[in-house]
Design a protein around this motif. Structure first.
Motif, mmCIF file in Angstrom:
data_model
loop_
_atom_site.group_PDB
_atom_site.id
_atom_site.type_symbol
_atom_site.label_atom_id
_atom_site.label_comp_id
_atom_site.label_asym_id
_atom_site.label_seq_id
_atom_site.Cartn_x
_atom_site.Cartn_y
_atom_site.Cartn_z
ATOM 1 N N ARG A 214 2.897 10.623 8.894
ATOM 2 C CA ARG A 214 1.468 10.384 9.064
ATOM 3 C C ARG A 214 1.071 9.015 8.510
ATOM 4 N NH1 ARG A 214 -1.783 14.556 6.253
ATOM 5 N NH2 ARG A 214 -3.536 13.545 7.316
ATOM 6 N N LEU A 215 1.694 8.607 7.410
ATOM 7 C CA LEU A 215 1.422 7.267 6.881
ATOM 8 C C LEU A 215 1.784 6.197 7.905
ATOM 9 C CD1 LEU A 215 2.517 6.909 3.130
ATOM 10 C CD2 LEU A 215 0.217 6.753 4.099
ATOM 11 N N LEU A 216 2.920 6.383 8.552
ATOM 12 C CA LEU A 216 3.333 5.422 9.577
ATOM 13 C C LEU A 216 2.348 5.415 10.747
ATOM 14 C CD1 LEU A 216 7.153 6.158 9.488
ATOM 15 C CD2 LEU A 216 6.108 3.948 8.995
ATOM 16 N N GLU A 217 1.828 6.583 11.111
ATOM 17 C CA GLU A 217 0.845 6.658 12.190
ATOM 18 C C GLU A 217 -0.442 5.924 11.803
ATOM 19 O OE1 GLU A 217 0.326 10.816 12.853
ATOM 20 O OE2 GLU A 217 2.331 11.096 13.728
ATOM 21 N N VAL A 218 -0.896 6.148 10.566
ATOM 22 C CA VAL A 218 -2.105 5.459 10.100
ATOM 23 C C VAL A 218 -1.880 3.951 10.085
ATOM 24 C CG1 VAL A 218 -3.634 5.109 8.129
ATOM 25 C CG2 VAL A 218 -2.920 7.429 8.754
ATOM 26 N N ALA A 219 -0.716 3.520 9.633
ATOM 27 C CA ALA A 219 -0.416 2.089 9.586
ATOM 28 C C ALA A 219 -0.458 1.477 10.980
ATOM 29 C CB ALA A 219 0.957 1.870 8.943
ATOM 30 N N GLU A 220 0.060 2.194 11.963
ATOM 31 C CA GLU A 220 0.055 1.692 13.335
ATOM 32 C C GLU A 220 -1.377 1.633 13.874
ATOM 33 O OE1 GLU A 220 1.736 0.099 16.774
ATOM 34 O OE2 GLU A 220 2.615 0.441 14.801
ATOM 35 N N GLU A 221 -2.142 2.696 13.646
ATOM 36 C CA GLU A 221 -3.526 2.735 14.125
ATOM 37 C C GLU A 221 -4.370 1.626 13.487
ATOM 38 O OE1 GLU A 221 -4.886 6.572 13.019
ATOM 39 O OE2 GLU A 221 -3.461 7.647 14.300
ATOM 40 N N ALA A 222 -4.137 1.383 12.203
ATOM 41 C CA ALA A 222 -4.973 0.454 11.450
ATOM 42 C C ALA A 222 -4.413 -0.962 11.410
ATOM 43 C CB ALA A 222 -5.145 0.967 10.018
ATOM 44 N N ASP A 223 -3.308 -1.205 12.096
ATOM 45 C CA ASP A 223 -2.640 -2.517 12.060
ATOM 46 C C ASP A 223 -2.394 -2.938 10.620
ATOM 47 O OD1 ASP A 223 -1.444 -4.830 12.947
ATOM 48 O OD2 ASP A 223 -3.334 -5.925 13.175
ATOM 49 N N LEU A 224 -1.729 -2.050 9.882
ATOM 50 C CA LEU A 224 -1.498 -2.212 8.455
ATOM 51 C C LEU A 224 0.002 -2.233 8.191
ATOM 52 C CD1 LEU A 224 -3.368 -2.131 5.833
ATOM 53 C CD2 LEU A 224 -2.719 0.286 5.677
ATOM 54 N N LEU A 225 0.436 -3.060 7.261
ATOM 55 C CA LEU A 225 1.823 -3.045 6.821
ATOM 56 C C LEU A 225 1.976 -2.104 5.638
ATOM 57 C CD1 LEU A 225 2.536 -6.867 7.024
ATOM 58 C CD2 LEU A 225 3.617 -5.121 8.453
ATOM 59 N N LEU A 226 3.135 -1.466 5.525
ATOM 60 C CA LEU A 226 3.451 -0.606 4.388
ATOM 61 C C LEU A 226 4.514 -1.292 3.544
ATOM 62 C CD1 LEU A 226 3.675 2.888 6.150
ATOM 63 C CD2 LEU A 226 1.710 1.881 4.960
ATOM 64 N N LEU A 227 4.231 -1.464 2.257
ATOM 65 C CA LEU A 227 5.202 -2.031 1.324
ATOM 66 C C LEU A 227 5.839 -0.869 0.588
ATOM 67 C CD1 LEU A 227 3.079 -4.974 -0.151
ATOM 68 C CD2 LEU A 227 4.322 -4.862 2.030
ATOM 69 N N GLU A 228 7.037 -0.482 1.014
ATOM 70 C CA GLU A 228 7.710 0.681 0.439
ATOM 71 C C GLU A 228 8.642 0.242 -0.686
ATOM 72 O OE1 GLU A 228 10.413 4.556 1.769
ATOM 73 O OE2 GLU A 228 10.370 2.792 3.061
ATOM 74 N N ASP A 229 8.427 0.799 -1.868
ATOM 75 C CA ASP A 229 9.246 0.512 -3.048
ATOM 76 C C ASP A 229 10.026 1.784 -3.370
ATOM 77 O OD1 ASP A 229 10.331 -0.570 -5.321
ATOM 78 O OD2 ASP A 229 8.447 -0.827 -6.393
ATOM 79 N N ASN A 230 11.355 1.664 -3.525
ATOM 80 C CA ASN A 230 12.167 2.879 -3.667
ATOM 81 C C ASN A 230 13.207 2.755 -4.783
ATOM 82 O OD1 ASN A 230 13.295 5.392 -3.178
ATOM 83 N ND2 ASN A 230 14.616 4.661 -1.539
ATOM 84 N N PRO A 231 12.777 2.691 -6.046
ATOM 85 C CA PRO A 231 13.766 2.585 -7.125
ATOM 86 C C PRO A 231 14.388 3.909 -7.551
ATOM 87 C CG PRO A 231 11.531 2.195 -7.958
ATOM 88 C CD PRO A 231 11.410 2.523 -6.519
#
Length: 439
Positions: A214-231
């Motif tokens: 769903r986050l990816l869907e929102v990012a696509e709809e809103a033309d938003l980039l996601l900065l994923e941090d995975n330590p």
């Protein structure tokens, strides 16, 4: 002997405004408390446990990398000397090895050319923020609460941050959508959303797969980039992790921030960014965002130290590019610490007693952190009393929220830097503090 000549005095008002921001004092205050009470048990640092490090193996890793350069990469002795001793490629030398590990461990298919090997993940954050945020109207969205490294970096770069409230399971896609809409209505331009889906710092929450999609869907709809941090993704109770946002990303919406600080060792200071987005130039030409980040890196750190890369490269080679499997002993150790902490808290504060007092905590499935809620203010004064009178240190959660906007009655407990015995004794001391302050 002192110099009697006049000294230069700089006005604080003429230094960058970030230096007066309380956010910049967070780590200094915690370090100062720790130094004044060296015998206290500290649940403060989110560091790996040092007993897991094997000093004698560093030479083995360097040898493994040197053999790789000679036997697989086909370099001559002179070329190997240059690769190990000179500045080297700005984007890094071990990008192809990192790409192999990402394929095995995370199912991420990353073109090695899209990787920038950085001086820790923190440099990666600075490079990405500097590249993406070009206008005063650009806004960085972050989860609330949020890791102070990203908000501190944004503050140093004069980037406005807006906190998006988390749900019980982590980042909330609906709250993100609403925040983006409100900002756009106010004339702002939400540019990217920083998120730690796996056992986030500070709460330890883990985002379900459905919410990741769903986050990816929102990012696509809103033309938003996601900065994923995975330590922390490898340190799970089950031994297998949920798919990263980047592994689910089919539209190149995710810029992936990685680090070997927790999975190899922090002293190497090696991280990386996957920046596979295309950048369209005015003349119609295209480059990768990784190439643009390289321009900035060349003016900041020039390159990531070759010896640090060699050690990490050797570790990847030695473990057949499967760091998740190699980190199984560490994951088991942290899980034991988590189990001890939860057991001690549950035993020392039975359910009826803690519920009557308004004390509660979450039960993470992995990672380094959990959050404990109190009926009293968990501020610097309580922390000082905790260290001085009870010999136990923790982190106030209000550090991870905007000023005056949350976390005032919560503490973060980090379980990664202690032994199980220290965890048990630290929990006992903590409950003593709670009995005096809350019960």
């Amino acid at each position: 002997m002192t110099d009697a000549s006049p000294t230069t005095v700089l006005s604080a008002e003429r230094l960058h405004g970030s230096l007066g921001d309380p956010l910049m004092e967070v780590m200094n205050f915690l370090n100062e408390v720790t130094s004044r009470y060296p015998d206290a048990i500290s649940f403060g640092p989110g560091r790996p446990y040092e007993g897991l490090f094997e000093v004698d193996r560093i030479g083995d890793y360097l040898d493994a990398y040197r053999r790789y350069l000679a036997e697989e990469a086909g370099h001559t002795p002179d070329e190997i000397r240059t690769l190990l001793f000179q500045y080297g490629r700005t984007n890094g030398q071990i990008h192809e090895l990192v790409a192999r590990a990402l394929r095995n461990d995370e199912g991420i298919e990353a073109d090695p050319r899209s990787l920038v090997v950085t001086v820790g993940c923190q440099e990666g954050m600075f490079l990405v923020l500097r590249a993406l945020f070009a206008d005063p109207a650009d806004v960085l969205l972050v989860s609330s609460p949020c890791y102070v490294g990203i908000t501190g970096a944004a503050r140093l770069l004069d980037i406005e941050t807006v906190h998006v409230p988390e749900g019980e399971r982590g980042a909330d896609p609906d709250a993100l959508r609403e925040t983006v809409a409100a900002l756009r209505a106010a004339g702002k331009r939400p540019r990217a959303f920083y998120v730690v889906p796996d056992f986030s710092n500070p709460t330890g929450s883990c985002l379900p797969t459905a919410d990741r999609r769903r986050l990816l869907e929102v990012a696509e709809e809103a033309d938003l980039l996601l900065l994923e941090d995975n330590p922390y993704g490898f340190f799970t109770r089950t031994g297998t992790g949920l798919p990263t946002l980047k592994a689910l990303d089919t539209r190149r919406r995710v810029i992936y921030l990685g680090s070997f600080a927790k999975t190899c060792f922090p002293g190497a200071r090696v991280g990386y960014v996957i920046a596979d987005q295309h950048v369209q130039a005015a003349d119609g030409g295209r480059t990768l965002l990784a190439d643009e980040l390289s321009k900035i890196k060349g003016m900041v750190t020039v390159n990531t130290p070759a010896l640090s890369q060699a050690v990490i490269g050797g570790m990847l080679l030695t473990h057949d590019f499967r760091l998740r499997e190699a980190n199984k002993p560490a994951a088991d150790f942290y899980q034991e610490n988590l189990a001890v902490l939860l057991d001690r808290l549950d035993t020392l504060l039975p359910r009826e007693r803690r519920e009557a007092a308004g004390i509660s905590w979450n039960v993470p499935e992995g990672g380094f952190f959990l959050t404990l809620a109190l009926p009293v203010a968990a501020d610097n004064d309580l922390l000082e009393a905790s260290a001085r009178e009870h010999g136990v240190i923790w982190t106030p959660m209000n550090y991870f929220y905007p000023p005056g906007d949350g976390g005032r009655h919560q503490i973060r407990l980090s379980l990664s830097y202690l032994t199980p015995e220290q965890i048990a004794e630290g929990a006992r001391r903590l409950v003593e503090l709670l009995e005096r302050s809350c019960l």
